[in-house]
Write an enzyme that holds these catalytic residues in place. Sequence first.
Site, short mmCIF file in Angstrom:
data_model
loop_
_atom_site.label_atom_id
_atom_site.label_comp_id
_atom_site.label_asym_id
_atom_site.label_seq_id
_atom_site.Cartn_x
_atom_site.Cartn_y
_atom_site.Cartn_z
N HIS A 71 0.83 -1.22 0.00
CA HIS A 71 0.00 0.00 0.00
C HIS A 71 0.86 1.27 0.00
CE1 HIS A 71 -3.31 -2.73 1.21
NE2 HIS A 71 -2.39 -3.26 1.98
N SER B 84 16.75 20.89 -15.99
CA SER B 84 15.60 21.73 -16.32
C SER B 84 16.11 22.99 -17.01
CB SER B 84 14.87 22.08 -15.02
OG SER B 84 14.24 23.32 -15.11
N LYS C 235 17.76 21.10 -10.67
CA LYS C 235 17.05 19.86 -10.98
C LYS C 235 17.82 18.84 -11.80
CE LYS C 235 12.87 19.29 -11.23
NZ LYS C 235 11.56 19.28 -11.85
N GLU D 34 10.65 8.04 -16.93
CA GLU D 34 9.39 8.72 -17.26
C GLU D 34 8.96 8.41 -18.68
OE1 GLU D 34 9.12 12.80 -14.75
OE2 GLU D 34 10.82 12.67 -16.10
#
Length: 465
Positions: free
Chosen positions: A161, A282, A288, A295
């Site tokens: 979970h 980025s 970043k 992804e």
Amino acid sequence: MSNESQPQTWSQRFESVLHPAIARFNASIEFDIALIEYDITGSQAHATMLAQTGIISSEEGSQLVAGLEQIRQEYRQGFFHPGIDAEDIHFAVERRLTDILGEVGKKLHTGRSRNDQVGTDTRLYLRDQIHLICQRLRQFQGVLLNLAEQHIETLIPGYTHLQRAQPLSLAHHLLAYVEMAERDCERLGDVYKRTNISPLGSGALAGTTFPIDRHYTAELLGFERVYANSLDGVSDRDFAVEFLCATSLIMVHLSRLSEEVILWASEEFGFVTLKDSCSTGSSIMPQKKNPDVPELVRGKTGRVFGHLQAMLVLMKGLPLAYNKDLQEDKEALFDGVKTVQACLEAMTILFQEGLEFRVPRLAAAVAEDFSNATDVADYLATKGVPFRESYNLVGKVVKTSLAAGKLLKDLTIEEWQTLHPAFESDIYEAITPRQVVAARNSYGGTGFDQVRQAIAAARSRLSVE
Ligand code: ARG
């Protein structure tokens, strides 16, 4: 060598040429050019069989085979560029053959139709692709196994979970994906069996009047057997559906792993660092480092599912036998193949060199939670307290410890013994993360001995490939 000016290849029944926009709409040459070498190989087998059975002379057979080989070389050297007017790869090759050989070239299509031809080409193509994808799966497994070997004793929180559940050997976690890839290979092997059947000689739909030998062409092309029914032979695309189903499951597995890497790389988890070779920055936020590879894999998964869906819908309303709708199978297959190959390659590189597990951070993570609570319950159970009773007791301890801002390891021996007299000083060792993992030595569990055996088993499976 474009044939733009030539009229279409079909019979004299037609009085005028196709509208240019319709010709473009109808044509598949832009994408089925990918089948060219399979088309040539299939046609060479067909020509050989025509000569062998006496349907054409052996001299003609040899000329056809040689002419086809010449086209293969022209293509490989970059000289073969059929235009839209060729309609598809089958017409393009046949037309070029007739350019090269004259009248003899026109004999190639005896006893055959583009319907059984395209089915043959697609199966030959897919057979090769299945092999290549399996090879990539094996490489991926190899890389995961190497990493697992380095991290048998590295601990990582295990979740259910998405809540901390029980700590794990990191190797055990990685090995779960080795198992998934194993099933993926098995599944592809199964798809291969039903791809490796020859439709050649089914003709347009009903077979042919010529005394062809279907078993001979099947043998020349390495097919295991031939379709027993010509209607089924030209219209079956089950193998394409099954292939896209198998590749969809590969993508499911890669996508789940991608999701984990994305979580692990976040500030919140901080379990992995992405290396510069496999992450991007980025354009505006200089701090970043983005997990673009996982992804993209997660994103591309939807594409492959889409192809599966498209293929199923394509088939569901088709009356027997061939219908032009079937031309739509190719882009689904080609893109499915390309996508799954690219994703496997990228994930293999990512796990080979693109990320590093933050071992100290992982060690701290497993030490600062209640994921050893089951082990306290198990401890009491081994001392004769019924498990459900010990489970309830530990629930209470967790509650009071949480309220006191303590972990289980911080309880004093007196506190333990007040809870239950069966507690002794070995409770501390029993609930260290390392011991918690080591103790789960049931078959297939995360215990270090089990993990070592699982790695050895996976290695020997890989080496017999
Ligand atoms: N380009 C066609 C396809 O991909 C080849 C078969 C054409 N057959 C026909 N009867 N029009 O399906």
